[in-house]
Design a protein around this motif. Structure first.
Motif, PDB file in Angstrom:
ATOM      1  N   ASP A 174       2.679  17.538   9.770  1.00 13.58           N
ATOM      2  CA  ASP A 174       2.348  18.591   9.955  1.00 13.58           C
ATOM      3  C   ASP A 174       3.571  19.392  11.585  1.00 13.58           C
ATOM      4  OD1 ASP A 174       1.460  17.662  12.478  1.00 13.58           O
ATOM      5  OD2 ASP A 174      -0.701  17.110  11.922  1.00 13.58           O
ATOM      6  N   GLU A 175       2.478  20.884  11.810  1.00 20.10           N
ATOM      7  CA  GLU A 175       2.995  21.561  12.225  1.00 20.10           C
ATOM      8  C   GLU A 175       3.218  20.669  14.104  1.00 20.10           C
ATOM      9  OE1 GLU A 175      -1.074  22.722  12.103  1.00 20.10           O
ATOM     10  OE2 GLU A 175       0.721  22.223  10.830  1.00 20.10           O
ATOM     11  N   ASN A 176       2.525  20.232  14.123  1.00 22.26           N
ATOM     12  CA  ASN A 176       2.477  19.528  15.603  1.00 22.26           C
ATOM     13  C   ASN A 176       3.025  18.063  15.515  1.00 22.26           C
ATOM     14  OD1 ASN A 176       0.791  21.904  16.411  1.00 22.26           O
ATOM     15  ND2 ASN A 176      -0.813  20.439  15.623  1.00 22.26           N
ATOM     16  N   GLY A 177       3.842  17.769  14.233  1.00 18.91           N
ATOM     17  CA  GLY A 177       4.788  16.877  14.562  1.00 18.91           C
ATOM     18  C   GLY A 177       4.365  15.480  13.725  1.00 18.91           C
ATOM     19  N   ARG A 178       2.810  15.374  13.647  1.00 18.42           N
ATOM     20  CA  ARG A 178       2.170  14.497  13.176  1.00 18.42           C
ATOM     21  C   ARG A 178       1.989  14.003  11.920  1.00 18.42           C
ATOM     22  NH1 ARG A 178      -3.225  16.036  15.872  1.00 18.42           N
ATOM     23  NH2 ARG A 178      -2.897  18.047  14.636  1.00 18.42           N
ATOM     24  N   LEU A 179       2.039  13.111  10.928  1.00 17.68           N
ATOM     25  CA  LEU A 179       2.912  12.150  10.465  1.00 17.68           C
ATOM     26  C   LEU A 179       0.431  12.048   9.711  1.00 17.68           C
ATOM     27  CD1 LEU A 179       4.924   9.929  10.621  1.00 17.68           C
ATOM     28  CD2 LEU A 179       5.903  12.253   8.689  1.00 17.68           C
ATOM     29  N   GLN A 180       0.438  13.206   8.518  1.00 19.12           N
ATOM     30  CA  GLN A 180      -0.541  13.108   8.327  1.00 19.12           C
ATOM     31  C   GLN A 180      -0.782  12.367   7.162  1.00 19.12           C
ATOM     32  OE1 GLN A 180      -3.012  14.226   9.505  1.00 19.12           O
ATOM     33  NE2 GLN A 180      -1.995  15.527  11.619  1.00 19.12           N
ATOM     34  N   LEU A 181      -2.329  11.850   6.841  1.00 16.83           N
ATOM     35  CA  LEU A 181      -2.242  10.980   5.503  1.00 16.83           C
ATOM     36  C   LEU A 181      -2.887  12.138   4.280  1.00 16.83           C
ATOM     37  CD1 LEU A 181      -3.307   8.283   6.395  1.00 16.83           C
ATOM     38  CD2 LEU A 181      -1.313   8.663   5.889  1.00 16.83           C
ATOM     39  N   LYS A 182      -2.328  12.598   3.738  1.00 14.62           N
ATOM     40  CA  LYS A 182      -3.057  13.166   2.578  1.00 14.62           C
ATOM     41  C   LYS A 182      -1.869  14.145   1.686  1.00 14.62           C
ATOM     42  CE  LYS A 182      -2.134  18.229   4.279  1.00 14.62           C
ATOM     43  NZ  LYS A 182      -2.417  19.782   5.095  1.00 14.62           N
ATOM     44  N   HIS A 183      -2.483  14.238  -0.084  1.00 14.44           N
ATOM     45  CA  HIS A 183      -1.590  14.673  -1.113  1.00 14.44           C
ATOM     46  C   HIS A 183      -0.780  16.601  -0.768  1.00 14.44           C
ATOM     47  CE1 HIS A 183      -0.381  14.690  -5.140  1.00 14.44           C
ATOM     48  NE2 HIS A 183       0.118  13.636  -5.399  1.00 14.44           N
ATOM     49  N   GLU A 207      -1.085  20.300   0.696  1.00 17.62           N
ATOM     50  CA  GLU A 207      -0.972  21.051   1.826  1.00 17.62           C
ATOM     51  C   GLU A 207      -2.923  21.421   2.091  1.00 17.62           C
ATOM     52  OE1 GLU A 207       0.193  24.983   4.134  1.00 17.62           O
ATOM     53  OE2 GLU A 207       0.440  24.635   1.712  1.00 17.62           O
ATOM     54  N   THR A 208      -2.950  21.720   1.081  1.00 21.68           N
ATOM     55  CA  THR A 208      -5.116  22.289   1.087  1.00 21.68           C
ATOM     56  C   THR A 208      -6.180  21.012   1.387  1.00 21.68           C
ATOM     57  OG1 THR A 208      -4.969  22.301  -1.277  1.00 21.68           O
ATOM     58  CG2 THR A 208      -4.704  24.216   0.084  1.00 21.68           C
ATOM     59  N   ASP A 209      -5.586  19.878   1.511  1.00 26.54           N
ATOM     60  CA  ASP A 209      -6.380  18.963   1.383  1.00 26.54           C
ATOM     61  C   ASP A 209      -6.661  18.568   3.109  1.00 26.54           C
ATOM     62  OD1 ASP A 209      -5.566  17.759  -1.499  1.00 26.54           O
ATOM     63  OD2 ASP A 209      -4.377  16.471  -1.281  1.00 26.54           O
ATOM     64  N   ARG A 210      -8.317  17.712   3.181  1.00 22.50           N
ATOM     65  CA  ARG A 210      -8.101  17.259   4.268  1.00 22.50           C
ATOM     66  C   ARG A 210      -7.810  15.683   4.735  1.00 22.50           C
ATOM     67  NH1 ARG A 210     -11.786  13.289   6.193  1.00 22.50           N
ATOM     68  NH2 ARG A 210     -12.836  12.924   4.309  1.00 22.50           N
ATOM     69  N   SER A 211      -6.713  16.392   5.203  1.00 26.11           N
ATOM     70  CA  SER A 211      -6.314  14.858   6.748  1.00 26.11           C
ATOM     71  C   SER A 211      -6.890  13.857   6.354  1.00 26.11           C
ATOM     72  CB  SER A 211      -5.706  15.331   7.692  1.00 26.11           C
ATOM     73  OG  SER A 211      -4.887  14.298   8.069  1.00 26.11           O
ATOM     74  N   ARG A 212      -6.787  12.793   5.925  1.00 24.30           N
ATOM     75  CA  ARG A 212      -7.455  11.063   6.423  1.00 24.30           C
ATOM     76  C   ARG A 212      -7.080  10.223   7.406  1.00 24.30           C
ATOM     77  NH1 ARG A 212      -9.693  10.262   0.842  1.00 24.30           N
ATOM     78  NH2 ARG A 212     -10.171  12.480   0.068  1.00 24.30           N
ATOM     79  N   GLY A 213      -6.492  11.362   8.135  1.00 20.47           N
ATOM     80  CA  GLY A 213      -5.509  10.569   9.704  1.00 20.47           C
ATOM     81  C   GLY A 213      -4.625   9.913   9.626  1.00 20.47           C
ATOM     82  N   THR A 214      -3.955  10.262  10.441  1.00 19.24           N
ATOM     83  CA  THR A 214      -2.044   9.632  10.723  1.00 19.24           C
ATOM     84  C   THR A 214      -1.465   8.522  10.527  1.00 19.24           C
ATOM     85  OG1 THR A 214      -2.246   8.805  12.841  1.00 19.24           O
ATOM     86  CG2 THR A 214      -2.523  11.505  12.292  1.00 19.24           C
ATOM     87  N   LEU A 215      -0.310   8.453  10.139  1.00 21.45           N
ATOM     88  CA  LEU A 215       0.368   6.798   9.455  1.00 21.45           C
ATOM     89  C   LEU A 215      -0.505   6.195  11.110  1.00 21.45           C
ATOM     90  CD1 LEU A 215       1.917   5.578   7.704  1.00 21.45           C
ATOM     91  CD2 LEU A 215       4.077   6.568   8.753  1.00 21.45           C
ATOM     92  N   ARG A 216      -0.172   6.117  11.941  1.00 20.47           N
ATOM     93  CA  ARG A 216       0.052   5.186  12.948  1.00 20.47           C
ATOM     94  C   ARG A 216      -1.226   4.643  12.922  1.00 20.47           C
ATOM     95  NH1 ARG A 216       3.985   2.890  16.286  1.00 20.47           N
ATOM     96  NH2 ARG A 216       3.293   1.285  17.915  1.00 20.47           N
ATOM     97  N   VAL A 227       0.732  -1.092   0.043  1.00 15.45           N
ATOM     98  CA  VAL A 227      -0.146   0.005   0.064  1.00 15.45           C
ATOM     99  C   VAL A 227       0.901   1.421   0.104  1.00 15.45           C
ATOM    100  CG1 VAL A 227      -1.846  -0.922   0.977  1.00 15.45           C
ATOM    101  CG2 VAL A 227      -0.177   0.056   2.609  1.00 15.45           C
ATOM    102  N   GLU A 228       0.717   2.278  -0.570  1.00 14.65           N
ATOM    103  CA  GLU A 228       1.178   3.326  -0.810  1.00 14.65           C
ATOM    104  C   GLU A 228       0.431   4.983  -0.248  1.00 14.65           C
ATOM    105  OE1 GLU A 228       1.884   7.192  -3.599  1.00 14.65           O
ATOM    106  OE2 GLU A 228       1.097   5.296  -4.137  1.00 14.65           O
ATOM    107  N   PRO A 229       0.608   5.282   1.587  1.00 13.32           N
ATOM    108  CA  PRO A 229       0.212   6.232   1.388  1.00 13.32           C
ATOM    109  C   PRO A 229       0.961   7.008   1.360  1.00 13.32           C
ATOM    110  CG  PRO A 229       0.698   4.554   3.181  1.00 13.32           C
ATOM    111  CD  PRO A 229       1.511   4.516   2.557  1.00 13.32           C
ATOM    112  N   ASP A 230       0.346   8.882   1.421  1.00 10.46           N
ATOM    113  CA  ASP A 230       1.416   9.648   1.201  1.00 10.46           C
ATOM    114  C   ASP A 230       1.338  10.462   2.709  1.00 10.46           C
ATOM    115  OD1 ASP A 230       2.114   9.418  -1.925  1.00 10.46           O
ATOM    116  OD2 ASP A 230       0.190  10.879  -2.045  1.00 10.46           O
ATOM    117  N   VAL A 231       2.441  10.657   3.045  1.00 13.52           N
ATOM    118  CA  VAL A 231       2.168  11.765   4.265  1.00 13.52           C
ATOM    119  C   VAL A 231       2.698  12.638   4.126  1.00 13.52           C
ATOM    120  CG1 VAL A 231       2.849   9.531   6.055  1.00 13.52           C
ATOM    121  CG2 VAL A 231       4.587  10.351   4.797  1.00 13.52           C
ATOM    122  N   TRP A 232       2.765  13.929   5.002  1.00 11.39           N
ATOM    123  CA  TRP A 232       2.731  15.207   5.329  1.00 11.39           C
ATOM    124  C   TRP A 232       3.196  15.683   6.651  1.00 11.39           C
ATOM    125  CZ3 TRP A 232       1.989  18.395   1.358  1.00 11.39           C
ATOM    126  CH2 TRP A 232       2.308  20.214   1.555  1.00 11.39           C
TER     127      TRP A 232
END
Length: 351
Positions: A113-122, A124-133, A106-111
């Motif tokens: 964020d300013e709080n040090g969390r790896l968000q799942l989105k492609h 910057e303006t996309d809505r996060s689909r949750g965190t990698l963890r 599987v391929e997750p894209d990670v971003w």
């Protein structure tokens, strides 16, 4: 004169001519030229070596070769070898849809964020689909715990979590290591070699890198055993090469794959396999629209809105899948897991 003698000697040694011949040639040159030549010594190999002569680099592949995948029809199997969930976090049920269709990577894209969390989105303006963890790591740990350490019971190959790092500073590499900690040995994490802060060679077991094929679909020089710049030690830490469909197969961008394009693509995959590296190709005419959560997950929803779309019969999509199958590419990269799974389960003979 000494430099000339050293050059000649090195060339003869490389050609594996006997040590006595080398010594005799150098001695003759010295006598004729009247030069003060350096003394020769016997090396451990039994050959005569010049003092300070550079060692011949070992360019043998650091990883075992990969045999070309062979498709065996398996309509009812628990998993589908080579089925790869592209941008899986965009599916109705991330990871769950992929595993339900038998995907082996599987391929997750990670971003970051300013709080040090790896968000799942492609973007910057996309809505996060949750965190990698939360979406991937914890569910994979739980599934493996129920299956004796495996994602699919009975499968001896690792399940692959292939990350694309869309945004992050130098802390993103360590964050990835932190967030994927606890995954079983049966899950490999593969990250791009350009990940900020990456420390190659010091990563924990189960974490590897992937490189990028060139615009002409060429292997990176340091990962190509045929190139003098091959870095055998570095290559140990790679498992995959990532390339674009337009660079590697549809090189004239006309939406079709000619015989010569297929042959060139086949050769790239063969060379990568000889180097012990898998090949993943993205960007083909697969379409991006997916069915919603109230439909069958991963099914093809509409024709790709691309210049090469052909009468809504998905012929362009099937052509690029078949081209990859013919070449032996190791991942069928698709947004449409149901269709891709059926294709692979039947070896392209879906009817």
């Amino acid at each position: 004169m000494v430099a000339l003698i050293a050059l000649i000697s090195s060339a003869v040694l490389v050609s594996d001519v006997g040590a006595k011949v080398v010594a005799a040639c150098e001695s003759a040159i010295c006598r004729v030229a009247g030069a003060d030549c350096p003394a020769l010594r016997a090396g451990d190999s039994g050959r005569v070596e010049l003092p300070g002569a550079a060692a011949i680099p070992d360019r043998s592949p650091s990883r075992p070769p990969i045999p070309k995948p062979v498709c065996t029809p398996d309509p009812g199997g628990a998993w589908v070898e080579r089925l790869h969930a592209h941008n899986d976090y965009e599916n109705a049920n991330p990871l769950e849809d992929a595993l339900g269709n038998g995907a082996t990577s599987v391929e997750p894209d990670v971003w970051l964020d300013e709080n040090g969390r790896l968000q799942l989105k492609h973007d910057e303006t996309d809505r996060s689909r949750g965190t990698l963890r939360d979406v991937y790591v914890d569910p994979l740990i739980a599934r493996a715990a129920k299956n004796g350490g495996q994602i699919y019971q009975g499968r001896d190959q690792p399940f692959e979590l292939i990350l694309e790092v869309k945004h992050g500073d130098d802390s993103v590499y360590q964050k990835i290591l932190d967030e994927t900690r606890g995954l079983p040995p049966g899950v490999h994490v593969i990250i791009p070699d350009g990940t900020p802060g990456a420390s190659m060679g010091k990563q924990p077991p189960g974490v590897f890198f992937y490189g990028t094929l060139g615009k002409d679909c060429s292997l990176p020089l340091e990962l190509d055993p045929a190139n003098p710049r091959y870095d055998r030690e570095r290559a140990k830490h790679y498992t995959m090469l990532n390339g674009a469909w337009a660079d590697c197969a549809d090189r004239d961008k006309n939406g079709k794959i000619s015989e010569s394009e297929q042959e060139a693509f086949n050769e790239v995959v063969r060379r990568a396999h000889d180097a012990g590296l898998k090949v993943r190709i993205w960007g083909g005419p697969d379409g991006t629209k997916r069915l919603g959560s109230n439909k069958s997950p991963g099914e093809f929803a509409s024709c790709p809105r691309r210049p090469w779309a052909q009468k809504c019969d998905r012929s362009a999509q099937r052509a690029w899948w078949r081209a990859q199958q013919d070449a032996g590419a190791d991942y069928l990269v698709t947004n449409h897991l149901g269709q891709g799974g059926t294709f692979l389960r039947t070896c392209g003979d879906e009817k």
